[in-house]
Every structure is written in structure tokens, then in C-alpha cells.
Design a protein around this motif. Structure first.
Motif, mmCIF file in Angstrom:
data_model
loop_
_atom_site.group_PDB
_atom_site.id
_atom_site.type_symbol
_atom_site.label_atom_id
_atom_site.label_comp_id
_atom_site.label_asym_id
_atom_site.label_seq_id
_atom_site.Cartn_x
_atom_site.Cartn_y
_atom_site.Cartn_z
ATOM 1 N N LYS A 545 0.822 -1.199 0.000
ATOM 2 C CA LYS A 545 0.000 0.000 0.000
ATOM 3 C C LYS A 545 0.859 1.253 0.000
ATOM 4 C CE LYS A 545 -3.789 2.191 2.522
ATOM 5 N NZ LYS A 545 -4.706 2.090 3.685
ATOM 6 N N GLU A 546 1.891 1.256 0.830
ATOM 7 C CA GLU A 546 2.767 2.411 0.896
ATOM 8 C C GLU A 546 3.531 2.594 -0.409
ATOM 9 O OE1 GLU A 546 2.608 4.491 3.152
ATOM 10 O OE2 GLU A 546 1.505 3.403 4.694
ATOM 11 N N ALA A 547 3.923 1.483 -1.034
ATOM 12 C CA ALA A 547 4.638 1.584 -2.302
ATOM 13 C C ALA A 547 3.737 2.168 -3.389
ATOM 14 C CB ALA A 547 5.152 0.214 -2.726
ATOM 15 N N THR A 620 3.644 18.805 -0.888
ATOM 16 C CA THR A 620 3.079 17.559 -1.423
ATOM 17 C C THR A 620 3.820 16.368 -0.861
ATOM 18 O OG1 THR A 620 4.536 17.766 -3.325
ATOM 19 C CG2 THR A 620 2.316 18.650 -3.540
ATOM 20 N N GLY A 621 5.170 16.363 -0.896
ATOM 21 C CA GLY A 621 5.999 15.318 -0.300
ATOM 22 C C GLY A 621 5.580 13.928 -0.697
ATOM 23 N N LEU A 622 5.719 12.986 0.257
ATOM 24 C CA LEU A 622 5.285 11.605 0.024
ATOM 25 C C LEU A 622 3.807 11.443 0.299
ATOM 26 C CD1 LEU A 622 8.274 9.717 1.649
ATOM 27 C CD2 LEU A 622 7.817 10.055 -0.764
ATOM 28 N N PHE A 623 3.286 12.247 1.244
ATOM 29 C CA PHE A 623 1.852 12.248 1.503
ATOM 30 C C PHE A 623 1.299 13.573 1.016
ATOM 31 C CE2 PHE A 623 2.592 9.265 5.245
ATOM 32 C CZ PHE A 623 2.298 8.165 4.461
ATOM 33 N N GLY A 624 0.933 13.648 -0.272
ATOM 34 C CA GLY A 624 0.528 14.914 -0.857
ATOM 35 C C GLY A 624 -0.693 15.486 -0.186
ATOM 36 N N GLN A 866 4.532 16.697 14.872
ATOM 37 C CA GLN A 866 5.240 15.430 14.899
ATOM 38 C C GLN A 866 4.755 14.476 13.799
ATOM 39 O OE1 GLN A 866 4.230 14.610 18.991
ATOM 40 N NE2 GLN A 866 6.355 14.777 19.587
ATOM 41 N N LEU A 867 3.896 14.987 12.879
ATOM 42 C CA LEU A 867 3.419 14.124 11.808
ATOM 43 C C LEU A 867 4.578 13.665 10.938
ATOM 44 C CD1 LEU A 867 0.226 16.059 10.721
ATOM 45 C CD2 LEU A 867 0.323 13.903 11.944
ATOM 46 N N SER A 868 4.603 12.389 10.641
ATOM 47 C CA SER A 868 5.695 11.858 9.847
ATOM 48 C C SER A 868 5.434 12.111 8.374
ATOM 49 C CB SER A 868 5.819 10.351 10.105
ATOM 50 O OG SER A 868 6.792 9.809 9.276
ATOM 51 N N MET A 869 6.478 12.414 7.648
ATOM 52 C CA MET A 869 6.365 12.671 6.212
ATOM 53 C C MET A 869 7.007 11.543 5.413
ATOM 54 S SD MET A 869 4.657 15.402 6.147
ATOM 55 C CE MET A 869 4.821 15.934 4.458
ATOM 56 N N MET A 870 6.907 10.314 5.875
ATOM 57 C CA MET A 870 7.429 9.170 5.138
ATOM 58 C C MET A 870 6.472 7.992 5.342
ATOM 59 S SD MET A 870 10.606 7.767 7.388
ATOM 60 C CE MET A 870 11.508 9.273 7.203
ATOM 61 N N PRO A 871 6.542 6.987 4.499
ATOM 62 C CA PRO A 871 5.637 5.836 4.636
ATOM 63 C C PRO A 871 5.798 5.184 6.004
ATOM 64 C CG PRO A 871 6.767 5.781 2.538
ATOM 65 C CD PRO A 871 7.384 6.861 3.325
ATOM 66 N N ARG A 872 4.663 4.713 6.544
ATOM 67 C CA ARG A 872 4.698 4.095 7.872
ATOM 68 C C ARG A 872 5.545 2.841 7.881
ATOM 69 N NH1 ARG A 872 -0.578 5.747 7.500
ATOM 70 N NH2 ARG A 872 -1.296 3.743 6.773
ATOM 71 N N ALA A 873 5.614 2.129 6.756
ATOM 72 C CA ALA A 873 6.432 0.914 6.716
ATOM 73 C C ALA A 873 7.902 1.221 6.944
ATOM 74 C CB ALA A 873 6.253 0.213 5.370
ATOM 75 N N LEU A 874 8.317 2.415 6.529
ATOM 76 C CA LEU A 874 9.723 2.792 6.715
ATOM 77 C C LEU A 874 9.940 3.466 8.048
ATOM 78 C CD1 LEU A 874 10.449 4.284 3.203
ATOM 79 C CD2 LEU A 874 10.772 1.942 4.016
ATOM 80 N N GLN A 875 8.862 3.790 8.725
ATOM 81 C CA GLN A 875 8.962 4.570 9.949
ATOM 82 C C GLN A 875 9.119 3.698 11.173
ATOM 83 O OE1 GLN A 875 5.350 6.490 10.955
ATOM 84 N NE2 GLN A 875 6.327 8.292 11.791
ATOM 85 N N ARG A 876 8.832 2.422 11.090
ATOM 86 C CA ARG A 876 8.715 1.597 12.289
ATOM 87 C C ARG A 876 9.994 1.489 13.067
ATOM 88 N NH1 ARG A 876 5.811 -2.014 8.605
ATOM 89 N NH2 ARG A 876 3.602 -1.544 8.788
ATOM 90 N N GLN A 877 11.097 1.311 12.394
ATOM 91 C CA GLN A 877 12.352 1.059 13.118
ATOM 92 C C GLN A 877 13.222 2.303 13.195
ATOM 93 O OE1 GLN A 877 12.518 -1.682 14.523
ATOM 94 N NE2 GLN A 877 14.594 -1.990 15.240
ATOM 95 N N SER A 878 12.622 3.455 12.875
ATOM 96 C CA SER A 878 13.437 4.660 12.896
ATOM 97 C C SER A 878 13.870 4.982 14.297
ATOM 98 C CB SER A 878 12.638 5.826 12.327
ATOM 99 O OG SER A 878 11.537 6.073 13.129
ATOM 100 N N ASN A 879 15.146 5.324 14.406
ATOM 101 C CA ASN A 879 15.751 5.714 15.699
ATOM 102 C C ASN A 879 15.454 4.694 16.773
ATOM 103 O OD1 ASN A 879 17.207 7.230 17.408
ATOM 104 N ND2 ASN A 879 15.568 8.705 17.870
ATOM 105 N N LYS A 913 10.641 0.982 -5.632
ATOM 106 C CA LYS A 913 11.274 -0.220 -6.184
ATOM 107 C C LYS A 913 11.781 -1.131 -5.083
ATOM 108 C CE LYS A 913 12.740 2.147 -10.429
ATOM 109 N NZ LYS A 913 13.886 2.669 -11.192
ATOM 110 N N MET A 914 12.354 -0.527 -4.058
ATOM 111 C CA MET A 914 12.913 -1.327 -2.966
ATOM 112 C C MET A 914 11.815 -2.128 -2.260
ATOM 113 S SD MET A 914 14.727 0.074 0.469
ATOM 114 C CE MET A 914 13.127 0.753 0.935
ATOM 115 N N LEU A 915 10.672 -1.462 -1.976
ATOM 116 C CA LEU A 915 9.589 -2.126 -1.263
ATOM 117 C C LEU A 915 8.917 -3.206 -2.121
ATOM 118 C CD1 LEU A 915 8.021 0.989 0.510
ATOM 119 C CD2 LEU A 915 9.351 -0.844 1.541
ATOM 120 N N LEU A 916 8.770 -2.931 -3.436
ATOM 121 C CA LEU A 916 8.123 -3.904 -4.307
ATOM 122 C C LEU A 916 8.970 -5.159 -4.486
ATOM 123 C CD1 LEU A 916 6.597 -1.517 -6.991
ATOM 124 C CD2 LEU A 916 5.390 -2.855 -5.264
ATOM 125 N N LYS A 917 10.316 -5.003 -4.421
ATOM 126 C CA LYS A 917 11.195 -6.179 -4.513
ATOM 127 C C LYS A 917 10.942 -7.134 -3.365
ATOM 128 C CE LYS A 917 15.031 -4.068 -7.035
ATOM 129 N NZ LYS A 917 16.442 -3.653 -6.937
#
Length: 918
Positions: A545-547, A620-624, A866-879, A913-917
């Protein structure tokens, strides 16, 4: 009839006219009525909030002015029960009582009052007053010995005081000289052997006082030595001279510290700390104690100073009366500091104080008004530790054990009811108190059934989804339970855990590998495979979904980019020259980002009406957030023909030190150059005001103000947030954001401030004056700041700064939940949440991340910024962090001691591309 303080006789004067007497009498009656009304108001205020220190002072002052002794005594008594009194308050009280004391019984009450006074703080003036008052009772039986006893105690307490100790020594010697005069025989008579013995004994007392004083470093030692030489008929002993010279040398070492204290301004903490360090190196316990007491007399509301003093007494002197007195005074001065209460409980246990007294002190601690929910967890844990140490677990049952269990149950209920109601949280989300209870039941009481019941309760409180909670219970069951319950716990953990399911699956397989049968192994493998399959399926769906969203955003960005390129090409064909974008446009959005609130949306008609190209990428970013992302890009200008010839605003970066950047001004401001030149004229010479306009000639709301000197630019920063035409004007240093991308200006603290309150839920119509009227009833208000947005509109939030932590703590207790203009406000200690955006994870790990871990937010939840501007799948392990909120360390491979390599910058297409792989 009520007793009144004695008043001086009015001065006798000549005749006065009746009209003057009548006016004077009328004014006096009006003033008396006003005082009576004020006294009644203050008494009502104290009945509501007995901890209002300033209210106590005002009431005592008025009652003393009116001369109402009975009420005055009662008011002072109530205040002394709640607070240690200052030297000035005690001296006023003592002098008033001394005036009224004529009978022996009344004199004894004054003695009792002096005994209370010398316990609050070490004050040379009170000890001197005490000794001199006792001289008035030498005619009573044992009066002389009583005076000497008081003088000796005074010398022990403050005789080493470098600047004020001399007065006590001199008073003591004068008293002994007076006794010597009374013992002298009549002129011309020959003293009897008994009289001669009394004379010799009295002379030796005075010699001893001189010698003792000369061995102590005190100011004006030279004068005391000269007085001794003149008084003594015999030569001064060599030992006394040697001690005198040694004391003189020590005085020279102390003088710099005394001079520093004399020249410093209150609170003199740094100077006192330097003096304390000096005395600690010298190592004389009496002098160390005295300098701590001197520091605390002027800094009685500094918890850290009390903590250091008590720690020294606990570890070095270890004198029961001295230690417990210091701890008691510490919690009376700083009742809001939980650490002081915990040290007090430990000190009482260490000195074997009766259990009833320790329990009474603990109950006082619960009513002290702590400022954080976790403080209550800490004080309960300290008390429960004390109760546990009282239990003899070799017995199956005992009174102490039942008391311990009852206290654990009360602690759990107290955190659930009292603390959660006040703070909207229990302060113990991972149930550490219940965990400790379960450990005691399992390990010390061999009651595993009770431990299981407690853990079942823990899991029902929202902890069942955390792997570390299940593993904690499993370890307890493993050590004190049986394999069947271990297996059952792990099967439930596999089913419920959502943060690290792989971990509990691995533990279950390890258990069955060592102890399980083939059937147990097959069941475990099947369960773990099914669970991990579902987890991976969920992760794949989220990633897909995020991809897809990332791909859509990339396509939209490409469309906007093409539309802009086409627009630009068409303009080039029509015109031969296009004005370059001014540098000021590049800095516009960066300067807006300095404030703590989000910028308000731009409305049509303000400025040029649209965001510049750079800002469209951010918006617009990743979440337009564009309302019509598939449509063509909004043009910056309607037509080239409507463009005005506006001169460019060129900024000379070499003048940054004498220039300030001014923003958030009204777009409709007429003649901004003249307006700002007048506004900043008070700061110094204004060389130039460079207002920024768009291509239509409309003011953009910001400008550069250049001064003749750096000092003028620094003074101009003080005008930040000044209201200009109904909007707060932002003034910040002029900094090149390209060279300093991390530069930010924020004038307010973003950390915990225990003397400042954060108030939310205020009505928008509430003014600063109205809020001050509400807040000043609980202490001295130093500053109030109503939070507004960029348009100057109130947000219903405010920060209120008090003089100290005690006033702020009491204000929280009394104001939280208060109704202001039909709005229920929420009041808490100011502790702004962190606003740091999460870092981007390593691309190679993105696909194997676990489900979303538990997040830890500030006291006010997750803010909008504090709203994140990246896909949640990539956000889980941040920091990633090594310690979870519930207190257990996660064995995550990300928790490495080496710093992570900076990830390579990736485009939206690279992410997709990375997520779809995967």
C-alpha cells in the motif's frame, strides 16, 4: 476581652480643633474596617489553600498592625506548622511574646518558643537574642547555669561563624565578667578562702573563653587578642599564641570566600558552593555543617542543596538527632521534591525510628503535592521496600507480611484512583509495583498462584502486546513455577505479541527443543509458522500500500514538473528576459519555521497567493496534501503583462551581524519602510529597511532591517513578538540558511521547568489580566504568555511563570480542572514534548522491520508538528532505542554501539522499487 499588643503612648501636643480630630477619627475607623475586611478575606483564602505562603505573611502583618495578640499567635502557629519560618518572622514573634511575658509561666513559654526557633535554621541573631533573654532569669533557681548552658549551645551552633560568631563570644564574656563583679569582696575587706576560690574559678572561666575564641578564625581577631592582653594580668600562654596565629592563617584562607559572599547578589549559590568545596577539602565536620547551614538559610527552596547536605550527614556524621532534623527541615522546605522524602524514609529506617512515625511521614509525603505521576510511584516503591525489609519470610504468616500485602494493594488502588484522576496517567504503565509484588509472592512467599493472578492483571492493562512483558513473566514462571505454565504463557505470547513476535516464537521453540515431546514440538512449530505467516502477510500488505502511494506521488510530482517546464518554455518564447527569483524568496519559508506554532494557511489575496516551487515539493511530499494533485500546476502569475517593475532586494551577507530579519507582518501594511524605521529607531541608528515585494508590487510580509552597530541589532531582537497591526512581529538574527541549515531561533525553553505552568482549554476571550487575577491567588506571578497563532489570534493556551517550584506545585493542585468562563482548564507543569522528526532507516532493513513498536510521547500527547512525512512501513524502526517504555531491554540487532552509517539519499522511485522487490 482579647489581649492586644502594648502600644507606645501618643505624643502629647497642643490644642487641636475638633474638626481635625473628627477627620482623623473618621479616617482611622475607615482604615480599621478595611483591615478587618482584609483579615477576613485572608482567613477565608487560607481555609481554601493552607499552603499559600504569601497569604500567611500578609495575614500576620495585618494582625500585628492591629495588635490582636490571640489571633496573631494562632496565625503564626499555623504557619510554623506548615513552613519553617525565616529569621525575621521568628524575631518579630519572639519580641512580641517577650513584651507580654511577665509571669514565670509566661517566661517558660517564651523559652519553648526560642527552642522551636533555633531548630528551623541556624541564625546567630536568634541565638544571641535567646542568650540575652535568659540572662533576665538568673535570679531564679539554677538561672546562672541555664544561661551558661544556652551560651554553650549557641557557641556550638554558630560560634564558628566567621562574620557573626564574635558577637556571641563577646556577649558570653560580658556575662561572665558581670558574675565576676558580683563575686568581688567589698572594698577594703579581705576575702575569705571560699570567696577567693570563687574568684579564681570565675577568672579561669573568662581566661578559658578568651583562649577558646582566639583559636577560631573570626573577623576582628586582632581586637580580641588585644583585649585579652589588656585584661589578663599574666602573660598569654605560648599555646594560646600558637593557636591564635594558626587561626589567623586560616582566616586569611577564608576571607576570599567571605568577601565573595559579601559582594554577591542573592541567591549566592555559586559562591556558597565554592565555600563548601573549600571546607570539604579541609575536612572539619563542624565547619562543613555550619557553611551548609548558612547556605540553606539563604537558599531554603533549593532541593539539590538539601540533598547534598543530607547526603553528607548520612555518610559522614551519622548523628541521629542531627541527621533526622536536617531531613525533616528539607521536606518542610521543599515538599514537592520526592527524592528528599525518599531519603528521609531511608534515614529513619537507618536510625531505627518507630514504625508508626515512619508511616506517618509517608502519609505526609502522599499529601505533599508532587508535580509528576511518576513521583508517586517512586515514593510508594520506597515505602514498600521498607515494609518488605521488616518481614521475616521464614514464617508462613506474620503481621508484617499482611501489612506488606495490604500496602501493595493500596498502592495499586491509589495509583489507579488518585494519581490517574489528577494526571490522566497512573505513572506506572508497565506495572512495576505489581511486578515487584509478584516477585515477592513467588520467590519469598512461595505463592506462585498469587503471582500468576497478579501477572494476569498486569496483562489485562494493555501490556499483552509487548514481548518483553511476556518474557518477564516467563522467566518468573521458569524460576519458580512449572513447565506447563511456561508453555501456556509462551503460546499466549505468540498469539498476542505485536511488537517483536519473532522473539517469543524463538523462545517457545527453544523451550520445546529442550523439554518438549514430539507433539509439543510439532504444535509449537505449527503455531509459530502460522503466526509469523500472518505477520509477514500484514507487513507485505502495508508495504504494498505504501509503495503504491509512493508511486502515485512520484507520478503526480512528474506531472507537476512537466507542467512547470511547459509553462516556463512558453514564457521564454513570449518574453526575452525573465526576472530571476530574488534571494529573499528562498529564505521566506525558512524564517517562518522558527516559531513553535505551525504557519497559518495562506488565503487568496495575500501576497502572490501560491507557494514557490521549492515549497510545493515540501507541501506535497510523500503524503501529498494538494487538493487537486492530478490537475495542472497553479501558475505563479496570471499574465506577464500584469507584472510591475519592482526593484530586486539584494542582501549583502557581510552585513548579517548588523541586520535582523523581520517577518509575519501584515501584507496590507502601508509604507512598511517608514513604519519599521520608526519602530526600530529606539534600538539605534537604522541604516536601511529593505522590504520585500512580489512581482505585482504587493508587500510579502517580511523585510531586512540594517543597523549601524551590532549592539543595536542585538537590542532589536528584544522586540520579537511585539504586536504590530494586530499580528505578532517575529524578529530574528539574519543568518544564511544555506551555510547554516540547522540554525533555529526559539526564545522559550523546551525542557521541564518546574516553576512554570502550561494551561490549556482557556476561552479565546480570556485576557492576560484576567488570567493573572486567577493565578496570583496561588503565588507571585512573574510572567504570563498567551500563545497565539501567526495572525495574533489566541489558541486557548498559556504559560504562567511563578517565583519558585513550591508556588507552581500548589497552583497545579488548586487550578487543574478549574472553570474559567464556562471552560474547564487543564493545568500542568511546563514540559513541552520533543518535536524531533524520526530519522530515515537504513534501506536494506526496511522490509524486515517488525510491527509498529510502542511510541512514547510527551505529557501532552503527539503534537501536530510530529506528523511523519514518510511511509509508515519505513517509519517503524526509525531511531531504535535499547530500552522500551515498560522497562525491558530489547535484544534488537539495531541496538549497536557503533554509530549507524548515514543512509544514501533515495528518491520516491527508489523507495517504491525497494519495497516492491520485498
Amino acid at each position: 476581652e482579647e489581649k492586644r499588643l502594648p502600644e507606645g503612648d501618643p505624643e502629647s501636643g497642643g490644642d487641636s480643633d475638633d474638626e481635625g480630630d473628627s477627620d482623623s477619627s473618621g479616617d482611622g475607623e475607615d482604615e480599621e474596617k478595611e483591615n478587618e475586611a482584609e483579615i477576613q478575606r485572608l482567613e477565608e483564602q487560607l481555609s481554601i489553600n493552607a499552603f499559600d505562603y504569601n497569604c500567611h505573611l500578609d495575614l500576620i502583618k495585618l494582625l500585628r498592625q492591629e495588635g490582636e495578640l490571640v489571633k496573631l499567635r494562632r496565625a503564626r502557629q499555623k504557619m510554623s506548622e506548615l513552613f519553617p519560618l525565616t529569621e525575621e518572622i521568628w524575631l518579630d514573634w519572639l519580641k512580641d511574646e517577650i513584651k507580654m511575658a511577665s509571669e514565670i509561666s509566661e517566661r517558660e513559654k517564651v523559652y519553648e518558643l526560642f527552642e522551636r526557633a533555633v531548630k528551623d535554621y541556624i541564625c546567630p541573631e536568634i541565638w544571641l537574642e535567646y542568650a540575652q533573654y535568659s540572662i533576665g532569669g538568673i535570679g531564679q533557681e539554677g538561672g546562672i547555669e541555664r544561661v551558661r548552658s544556652i551560651f554553650e549551645r549557641a557557641l556550638t551552633a554558630v560560634g564558628l561563624h566567621v562574620t557573626k560568631g564574635t558577637a556571641l563570644w563577646e556577649a558570653y564574656r560580658e556575662f561572665e565578667n558581670a558574675i565576676l563583679e558580683t563575686a568581688q569582696p567589698a572594698p577594703g575587706s579581705i576575702p575569705s578562702p571560699e570567696q577567693q576560690q570563687v574568684l579564681c574559678s570565675q577568672l579561669e572561666k573568662i581566661h578559658t573563653l578568651f583562649r577558646r575564641q582566639l583559636g577560631i578564625p573570626l573577623l576582628d581577631m586582632e581586637a580580641s587578642y588585644a583585649e585579652y592582653e589588656e585584661w589578663s594580668e599574666e602573660p598569654i600562654p605560648e599555646t594560646t599564641i600558637k593557636n591564635y596565629k594558626k587561626a589567623l592563617q586560616q582566616l586569611e584562607k577564608c576571607k576570599p570566600y567571605e568577601e565573595a559572599l559579601l559582594g554577591a547578589e542573592t541567591p549566592k549559590l555559586a559562591e556558597y558552593q565554592a565555600y563548601i568545596d573549600f571546607e570539604m577539602k579541609a575536612g572539619d565536620p563542624a565547619r562543613i555543617q555550619l557553611i551548609y547551614e548558612r547556605a540553606l538559610a539563604e537558599n531554603c527552596l533549593v532541593p539539590d542543596l538539601w540533598a547534598r547536605y543530607n547526603q553528607y550527614l548520612d555518610r559522614q556524621l551519622k548523628v541521629k538527632e542531627l541527621v533526622l532534623s536536617a531531613h525533616d527541615r528539607a521536606v518542610r522546605n521543599c515538599p514537592w521534591t520526592v527524592g528528599l522524602w525518599i531519603r528521609y524514609l531511608l534515614a529513619m529506617e537507618r536510625h531505627r525510628v518507630e514504625h508508626s512515625i515512619i508511616s506517618e511521614v509517608f502519609e505526609k509525603a502522599l499529601n505533599a503535592g508532587f508535580i509528576q505521576a511518576t513521583d508517586y510511584v517512586e515514593i510508594w516503591q520506597a515505602y514498600l521496600d521498607y515494609l518488605r525489609r521488616r518481614v521475616d519470610f521464614s514464617q508462613d504468616s506474620s503481621k508484617e507480611l499482611e501489612e506488606l500485602r495490604s500496602a501493595f494493594a493500596r498502592a495499586v488502588e491509589y495509583l489507579k484512583q488518585e494519581v490517574e484522576e489528577r494526571f490522566s496517567e497512573s505513572g506506572d504503565p508497565s506495572c512495576t509495583i505489581m511486578q515487584n509484588w509478584a516477585r515477592i509472592e513467588a520467590r519469598l512467599c512461595n505463592n506462585m498462584q498469587k503471582a500468576r493472578e497478579l501477572w494476569d492483571n498486569i496483562m489485562t492493562k494493555g501490556n499483552a502486546k509487548y514481548a518483553n512483558m511476556w518474557l518477564e513473566y516467563y522467566n518468573l514462571e521458569r524460576a519458580h513455577g512449572d513447565t506447563q505454565h511456561c508453555r501456556k504463557a509462551l503460546h499466549r505470547a505468540v498469539q498476542c505479541t505485536s511488537d517483536y513476535p519473532e522473539h517469543v516464537c524463538e523462545v517457545l521453540l527453544t523451550l520445546e527443543r529442550i523439554e518438549g515431546t514430539l507433539e509439543d514440538w510439532d504444535a509449537a512449530v505449527q503455531k509459530t509458522e502460522n503466526r509469523l505467516a500472518r505477520v509477514n502477510e500484514q507487513r507485505a500488505k502495508v508495504a504494498e500500500k505504501e509503495a503504491a502511494l509512493a508511486k502515485q506521488e512520484e507520478e503526480r510530482a512528474e506531472q507537476r514538473k512537466q507542467a512547470r517546464a511547459e509553462k516556463k518554455a512558453s514564457k521564454k518564447a513570449k518574453k526575452t528576459r525573465i526576472g530571476d527569483k530574488r534571494k529573499a524568496d528562498e529564505d521566506d519559508e525558512g524564517e517562518w519555521g522558527q516559531d513553535e506554532e505551525l504557519p497559518s494557511k495562506r488565503h487568496r489575496g495575500e501576497g502572490d497567493g501560491v507557494l514557490p516551487e521549492e515549497d510545493m515539493e515540501v507541501e506535497t511530499g510523500l503524503f501529498g496534501r494538494s487538493e487537486n494533485p492530478d490537475g495542472p500546476a497553479v501558475p505563479k502569475e496570471k499574465a506577464s503583462g500584469g507584472r510591475k517593475d519592482v526593484p530586486k532586494v539584494l542582501h549583502d551577507s557581510s552585513k548579517d551581524k548588523v541586520t535582523v530579519f523581520v517577518s509575519n507582518l501584515s501584507y496590507t501594511m502601508a509604507e512598511p519602510e517608514a513604519k519599521l524605521r520608526e519602530l526600530f529607531g529606539s534600538c539605534g541608528e537604522v541604516v536601511e529597511v529593505r522590504a520585500v515585494f512580489n512581482n505585482k508590487g504587493t508587500f510579502r510580509g517580511y523585510c531586512y532591517v540594517q543597523f549601524g552597530e551590532e549592539e543595536a541589532a542585538r537590542q532589536a531582537l528584544a522586540l520579537d513578538r511585539t504586536a504590530v497591526e494586530g499580528r505578532p512581529m517575529f524578529v530574528s538574527p539574519c543568518v544564511d540558511k544555506n551555510k547554516n541549515p540547522d540554525f533555529k531561533v526559539f526564545r522559550y525553553s523546551t525542557t521541564l521547568e518546574k516553576h512554570k505552568l502550561f494551561i490549556s482549554g482557556l476561552p479565546f476571550s480570556c485576557t492576560k489580566e484576567e488570567l493573572e487575577e486567577v493565578c496570583k491567588a496561588h503565588g507571585n506571578v512573574k510572567d504570563i504568555r498567551l500563545v497565539t497563532n501567526r495572525a495574533g489570534k489566541p489558541k486557548g493556551l498559556a504559560y504562567v511563570e511563578y517565583e519558585n517550584e513550591a508556588q507552581a506545585s500548589q497552583a497545579v493542585l488548586k487550578m487543574d480542572g478549574l472553570t474559567v468562563k464556562d471552560h474547564v482548564i487543564k493545568v500542568m507543569i511546563s514540559n513541552p514534548p520533543l518535536r524531533k522528526l524520526p530519522e530515515r532507516p537504513e534501506p536494506s532493513r526496511a522490509s524486515s522491520l517488525p510491527l509498529t513498536p510502542r511510541h512514547v510521547y510527551g505529557a501532552r500527547g503527539k503534537g501536530r508538528t510530529q506528523l511523519s512525512m514518510m511511509p509508515r512501513a519505513l517509519q517503524r524502526q526509525s531511531n531504535p532505542v535499547a530500552k522500551a517504555e515498560n522497562g525491558m531491554v530489547q535484544n534488537s540487532p539495531a541496538a549497536s554501539s557503533d554509530p549507524p552509517a548515514e543512509p544514501k539519499k533515495m528518491s520516491n522511485a527508489d523507495f517504491a522499487k525497494m519495497l516492491l522487490k520485498k
